[in-house]
Design an enzyme around this catalytic site. Structure first.
Site, PDB file in Angstrom:
ATOM      1  N   ASP A 114      12.569   0.053  -8.620  1.00 60.92           N
ATOM      2  CA  ASP A 114      11.848   1.059  -7.948  1.00 60.92           C
ATOM      3  C   ASP A 114      12.566   2.506  -8.373  1.00 60.92           C
ATOM      4  OD1 ASP A 114      10.328  -0.488  -6.321  1.00 60.92           O
ATOM      5  OD2 ASP A 114      11.648  -0.446  -4.540  1.00 60.92           O
ATOM      6  N   ASP A 131       6.825  -6.241  -0.519  1.00 64.77           N
ATOM      7  CA  ASP A 131       7.494  -6.469  -1.872  1.00 64.77           C
ATOM      8  C   ASP A 131       7.745  -8.162  -1.677  1.00 64.77           C
ATOM      9  OD1 ASP A 131       6.927  -4.118  -2.907  1.00 64.77           O
ATOM     10  OD2 ASP A 131       9.095  -3.220  -2.075  1.00 64.77           O
ATOM     11  N   ASP A 173      11.888  -3.250  -1.543  1.00 66.55           N
ATOM     12  CA  ASP A 173      12.349  -2.764  -0.305  1.00 66.55           C
ATOM     13  C   ASP A 173      11.247  -2.960   0.947  1.00 66.55           C
ATOM     14  OD1 ASP A 173      10.845  -0.704  -0.943  1.00 66.55           O
ATOM     15  OD2 ASP A 173      12.215   0.747  -1.095  1.00 66.55           O
TER      16      ASP A 173
HETATM   17  P1  ATP Z   1       9.326   3.558  -5.148  1.00 67.36           P
HETATM   18  O1  ATP Z   1       8.320   2.475  -5.330  1.00 67.36           O
HETATM   19  O2  ATP Z   1       9.948   4.095  -6.570  1.00 67.36           O
HETATM   20  O3  ATP Z   1      10.429   3.358  -4.117  1.00 67.36           O
HETATM   21  P2  ATP Z   1       8.202   5.546  -3.758  1.00 67.36           P
HETATM   22  O4  ATP Z   1       9.131   5.678  -2.711  1.00 67.36           O
HETATM   23  O5  ATP Z   1       7.555   6.787  -3.940  1.00 67.36           O
HETATM   24  O6  ATP Z   1       8.396   4.886  -4.928  1.00 67.36           O
HETATM   25  P3  ATP Z   1       6.466   4.636  -1.611  1.00 67.36           P
HETATM   26  O7  ATP Z   1       7.217   4.796  -0.776  1.00 67.36           O
HETATM   27  O8  ATP Z   1       5.352   3.424  -1.785  1.00 67.36           O
HETATM   28  O9  ATP Z   1       6.898   4.571  -3.135  1.00 67.36           O
HETATM   29  O10 ATP Z   1       5.366   5.970  -1.645  1.00 67.36           O
HETATM   30  C1  ATP Z   1       4.130   6.040  -2.299  1.00 67.36           C
HETATM   31  C2  ATP Z   1       3.786   7.388  -2.075  1.00 67.36           C
HETATM   32  O11 ATP Z   1       3.408   7.585  -0.870  1.00 67.36           O
HETATM   33  C3  ATP Z   1       4.381   8.442  -2.299  1.00 67.36           C
HETATM   34  O12 ATP Z   1       4.552   9.209  -3.649  1.00 67.36           O
HETATM   35  C4  ATP Z   1       4.236   9.555  -1.396  1.00 67.36           C
HETATM   36  O13 ATP Z   1       2.847  10.088  -1.970  1.00 67.36           O
HETATM   37  C5  ATP Z   1       3.455   8.863  -0.227  1.00 67.36           C
HETATM   38  N1  ATP Z   1       4.356   8.705   0.774  1.00 67.36           N
HETATM   39  C6  ATP Z   1       5.687   8.279   0.700  1.00 67.36           C
HETATM   40  N2  ATP Z   1       6.243   8.315   1.835  1.00 67.36           N
HETATM   41  C7  ATP Z   1       5.443   8.973   2.761  1.00 67.36           C
HETATM   42  C8  ATP Z   1       5.542   9.092   4.090  1.00 67.36           C
HETATM   43  N3  ATP Z   1       6.319   8.993   4.799  1.00 67.36           N
HETATM   44  N4  ATP Z   1       4.289   9.592   4.560  1.00 67.36           N
HETATM   45  C9  ATP Z   1       3.349   9.745   3.738  1.00 67.36           C
HETATM   46  N5  ATP Z   1       2.942   9.649   2.713  1.00 67.36           N
HETATM   47  C10 ATP Z   1       4.046   9.114   1.839  1.00 67.36           C
END
Ligand code: ATP
Length: 953
Positions: free
Chosen positions: A353, A686, A682
């Site tokens: 990730d 997943d 996480d």
């Molecule tokens: P990784 O998979 O590397 O951890 P990530 O944390 O960006 O990446 P996700 O947490 O699935 O992956 O988030 C995907 C997308 O969702 C983000 O790029 C963002 O645009 C949106 N996002 C993340 N957190 C929030 C939130 N708390 N509220 C609304 N949208 C969110």
């Protein structure tokens, strides 16, 4: 009410109203219990733990140890040897001073010792795993004394107010106080795979079955979606799970690859030795040379059988694995499934990730984009202090109403808590959201205040699939009949119109924008033009290509609260507010770790939910990808067939905007290409990918309970560099295991061949007694082997490609080494044996026994192994090139073992017990001289291979 007046008989919680349940347990939904109450209840109800039952009984584990083919052969040898002693004793053929059944007792002692050791190893492993699981066991978020706290699951008591969110494994049984879209998978309890929709407001009839008690939650079940607040009603063995739990905590023990390899090794050794015994017996019978009778023949066979079994190996392996696991924990990698210790070294691809693993997960908003203006935001960390700048000039936020509107959305559409801990601003919750609360705070917009102005009435929660979230808030004016908010706060002027509810939505900008039809300009909204859309997308790309994580914001006035599950329809026709770009700096140590991976033939791959440009910027910065490399997005992946993905999977190093189910497809495609995949995760969804991966890695800090449960290893610091460090440890463990297997088995083969040669050469009797062989295998081989188990990594351990975890134990020259060295060992010893036999027969003096040639063979075999231990420390480096003190244990073991061996010859009681003979110094020197040839040979081999340009690994 004191703890003593809490209900004694269990109320039927699902029939009760929430308030009644709270009353019965004397708790309050918004303030929870006080520390004193918690203490009293811990005394009364005990800790929230399940008693351990199930699994194999101690006897079963012990008996299982004797199912090993090598131990069975030893038992047979003990019986036959006992029988021979018995007949000799009955016939009065014992030599003077000879103790009958000595070998039988010694062999049986070793068998029992090995059995006990195996037993201890297995139960230790189970305990250690249970302890490790405990270390990674979840914290539970509760409200106590009006504060939000994370406490250990075992400290939960009835009356606690527990908060649930997606990914949590529920720690105790409870009555729901409130919920939002709460779905719980209760398969652990009911066997039903489908998640259950929970409802706090219902009161259910008494006879409602467990699976239908939708106003309750149960320990051990998993929150798949949504949020909830729960009054804990039962803990520990009083929970529904406690009532049925017998097996849950038992640790599943799967045969590790090493155990399978050891079985393979045992089979080869036992069948090999049986074939040799047959050859010797048949040869002996045909030639009738050297054997005075059948008894001699049997004795030779028995000695060979004892010689072939590496009795010391189990202990050495136990120690190596235990040390490996410990070293990994010290480097923040917690092993949850034992095979991971051995197989980590075989990883060829690490799918990681981005957020938190490659980056620091400390978000700071850098810029915002509203109404065609890009504002820079200053300030550091989570302190709500900083300026808003336009063209490098500080600007007052009040002059730009659309900023205030955006910041209100940041504060309200948010589940994190910003608080001061020990003088430092810190957040509880998701760092992305924490950064948004901080941002709002910089303009004086406080989350708490706004939460009471616009109380939340419903929500569509965030998930990695949806990549967005919405909250529905009631406008206070309507709730309380107070003057219009419009006059109270200009920031939301124009939001309200005349509608009683407001929905705020945030998430992936492209997605949110696609759902917008209007845009907020100043204090009003206007239709969103195509030109504005492309400007917003360009601003998004601009921010993302700087590596910023960008979120889009929108709102929508509503006349009524949309029902649960209607997110697709409700989150449409939104009014666009703006973009927020936050910096999540890469972890500084990751760059070096990525470079190390590459050298080690391991390919790092980034899989992220974030925007492709953000992902690319960070991947390039870290060295995971290069300019121009292809980024595969979730959308593209969705359109690809499995075959198409398989063709691409070796070329793509960045996957962006992916959903958890894509991770599963990526792992499977990589595995079909023959890759050995480590995958991090996480989130609650997943888990399938983590289970499918060869090494599933969960995040210790940000990971959900569900992902940890599915993993083989937990990263205590969520850091990519830790994965690489653990991989290195895995390689070291496996290399050391191979090293001492080579060391021990080379000697075993040498012993067997020497014993077999004695009768064939016509030397009278067997050179080594079973007791002496056991001594060699356990002590003189065992101690140096233990020391070799802690050999530090060779300098090139991360400069060579990974090895297949499916390779046989004999692969990469180990088999041929064993045989080659065994034969050399035997040749050297046999020459010494032939010489010493005739020498001892001819040179006899005061007190010199002609049988002492046997002691010379025994001594030379033992001492030769000392040279072998020193030389085998490195596969390719000469001994003089290796620092002797980098593993002082080997030196120590060699010295101690040599002294012990000399004691066996020169201390009379030991001499008698082990049946050795006194050797004059000159003969001892000859033994040492012959033994040294072993060392010379191995060093010579290294020079030869170096000359031929061959590297052994
Ligand atoms: P990784 O998979 O590397 O951890 P990530 O944390 O960006 O990446 P996700 O947490 O699935 O992956 O988030 C995907 C997308 O969702 C983000 O790029 C963002 O645009 C949106 N996002 C993340 N957190 C929030 C939130 N708390 N509220 C609304 N949208 C969110």
């Amino acid at each position: 009410m004191s703890a003593n007046s809490l209900p004694e008989s269990t109320p039927i919680w699902h029939t009760l109203e929430v308030d009644k349940a709270l009353d019965l347990l004397d708790s309050k939904a918004d303030s929870g219990l006080t520390p004193q109450e918690v203490e009293q209840r811990l005394q009364k109800y005990g800790t929230n733990e399940l008693e351990e039952h199930g699994g194999r009984s101690a006897w079963e584990i012990l008996l299982d140890q004797f199912k090993n083919i090598m131990l069975l052969m030893l038992i047979a040898v003990a019986f036959i040897s006992g029988f021979l002693d018995f007949t000799a004793w009955q016939a009065g053929q014992l030599k003077p001073g000879e103790v009958p059944f000595k070998d039988t007792v010694a062999i049986m002692a070793i068998v029992i010792l090995n059995g006990i050791l195996g037993y201890v190893q297995e139960s230790r492993a189970e305990q250690a795993l249970a302890a490790l699981k405990q270390m990674s066991s979840p914290l539970v978020r509760v409200i106590r004394d009006k504060k939000l706290l994370d406490v250990a699951a075992k400290e939960i008591v009835p009356g606690d107010i527990m908060l649930l969110e997606a990914g949590v494994q529920i720690a105790a049984d409870g009555r729901l106080i409130e919920q939002s879209n709460l779905q719980v998978r209760e398969s652990a309890l009911t066997g039903e795979a489908e998640a259950v929709n929970k409802q706090a407001t219902l009161q259910l009839p008494e006879d409602t079955s467990l699976g239908d008690r939708v106003n309750l939650v149960f320990q051990g079940t998993e929150v798949v979606q949504g949020r909830g607040k729960v009054l804990v009603t039962n803990t520990g063995m009083q929970t529904e799970l406690g009532k049925i739990a017998t097996m849950l905590q038992s640790v599943e023990s799967e045969p590790t690859p090493l155990q399978q390899r050891m079985t393979q090794l045992g089979n080869v050794l036992v069948s090999g030795s049986l074939i040799l015994v047959a050859i010797v017996v048949i040869g002996g019978v045909i030639q009738a040379r050297g054997f005075s009778n059948l008894q001699d023949l049997l004795e030779v066979s028995l000695s060979m059988a004892v010689a072939v079994v590496p009795e010391g190996l189990p202990a050495v392996i136990t120690v190596t694995l235990a040390l490996g696991t410990q070293r990994m924990v010290r480097r923040n990698a917690l092993i949850r499934k034992l095979p991971a210790v051995e197989t980590l070294g075989s990883v060829t691809t690490i799918c990681s990730d981005k957020t938190g693993t490659l980056t620091q997960n400390k978000m700071v908003v850098q810029s915002i984009f509203t109404n065609n203006n890009t504002f820079r935001v200053t300030g550091e960390g989570y302190a709500p202090v900083g300026d808003f700048q336009l063209d490098n000039q500080k600007v007052p936020v009040e002059d730009y109403p659309e900023i205030s509107a955006l910041l209100v959305a940041c504060a309200v559409c948010n589940d994190s808590v910003l608080q001061k801990e020990k003088g430092e601003w810190a957040i509880l919750g998701d760092p992305t959201e924490g950064a948004l609360v901080t941002l709002a705070g910089k303009a004086g917009i406080e989350k708490d205040q706004w939460n009471s102005k616009l109380p939340r009435v419903s929500e569509f929660p965030f998930s990695s699939e949806r990549k967005r979230m919405s909250v529905i808030n009631q406008v206070e004016e309507v709730a309380t009949g107070e003057p219009s908010l419009t006059s109270v706060d200009p920031a939301i002027t124009g939001f309200v119109n005349s509608e009683p509810y407001l929905m705020f939505t945030k998430g992936s900008p492209e997605l949110i924008l696609a759902r917008c039809t209007e845009i907020r300009l100043g204090t009003h909204s206007a239709p969103l033009t195509e030109e504005q859309r492309s400007k917003i997308l360009a601003a998004n790309d601009q921010m993302a290509s700087q590596g910023l994580r960008v979120l889009g914001f929108a709102y929508k006035p509503l006349t009524e609260v949309p029902p649960e599950g209607t997110d697709e329809e409700s989150e449409t026709s939104l009014v666009w507010l703006g973009l927020v770009g936050m910096l999540d700096a890469p972890r500084p140590e990751v760059r070096a770790a990525v470079a190390e991976c590459r050298q080690a033939g391991i390919r790092p791959v980034m899989i992220t939910g974030d925007h492709q440009l953000t992902a690319r910027a960070i991947a390039i910065d870290l060295g995971i990808a290069q300019e121009g490399d292809r980024v595969l997005t979730g959308q593209e992946l969705q359109r690809m067939s499995d075959q198409e993905l398989e063709q691409q999977v070796d070329l793509v190093s960045i996957y962006a905007r992916v959903a958890p189910e894509h991770k599963l497809r990526i792992v499977q495609a990589l595995q079909r290409r023959g890759r050995f995949v480590a995958m991090t995760g996480d989130g609650v969804n997943d888990a399938p990918a983590l289970k499918q991966a060869d090494i599933g890695i969960a995040m210790g800090i940000t990971g959900t309970d569900v992902s940890k449960e599915a993993s083989d290893m937990v990263l205590l610091d969520d850091n990519f560099a830790t994965i690489v460090a653990a991989t290195k440890e895995g390689r070291v463990v496996y290399t050391n295991i191979r090293r001492f297997i080579k060391y021990i088995l080379g000697s075993n083969i040498g012993e067997v061949l020497t014993i077999a040669a004695a009768p064939i050469l016509g030397l009278g009797g067997v050179p080594l007694t079973p007791l002496q062989i056991l001594w060699m295998n356990l002590v003189t081989d065992g101690l140096p082997a233990l020391a070799l188990a802690v050999e530090p990594p060779e300098p090139d351990v991360m400069q060579r490609p990974p090895f297949s975890p499916r390779e046989s134990i004999f692969a990469r020259g180990l088999g041929s080494y064993m045989i080659r060295i065994g034969i050399i060992f035997a040749i050297i010893t046999i020459i010494l044996m032939e010489w010493s036999y005739y020498h001892a027969q001819t040179v006899t003096g005061d007190g010199l026994d002609p049988e002492r040639w046997k002691t010379m063979v025994f001594t030379s075999l033992c001492i030769a192994q000392m040279g072998h231990a020193i030389a085998i420390r490195s596969n390719n480096q000469l001994t003089i090139e290796v620092n002797p003190f980098s593993n002082p244990y080997v030196l120590g073991a060699v010295v101690v073992t040599t002294i012990l061996q000399l004691m066996l010859i020169y201390v009379p009681p030991l001499r008698d017990f082990f049946g050795t003979h006194w050797l004059p110094p000159a003969e001892l020197a000859i033994c040492i001289g012959f033994s040294a040839l072993m060392f010379v040979w191995i060093e010579g081999e290294k020079i030869f291979f170096r000359f031929m340009g061959k590297k052994t690994v």
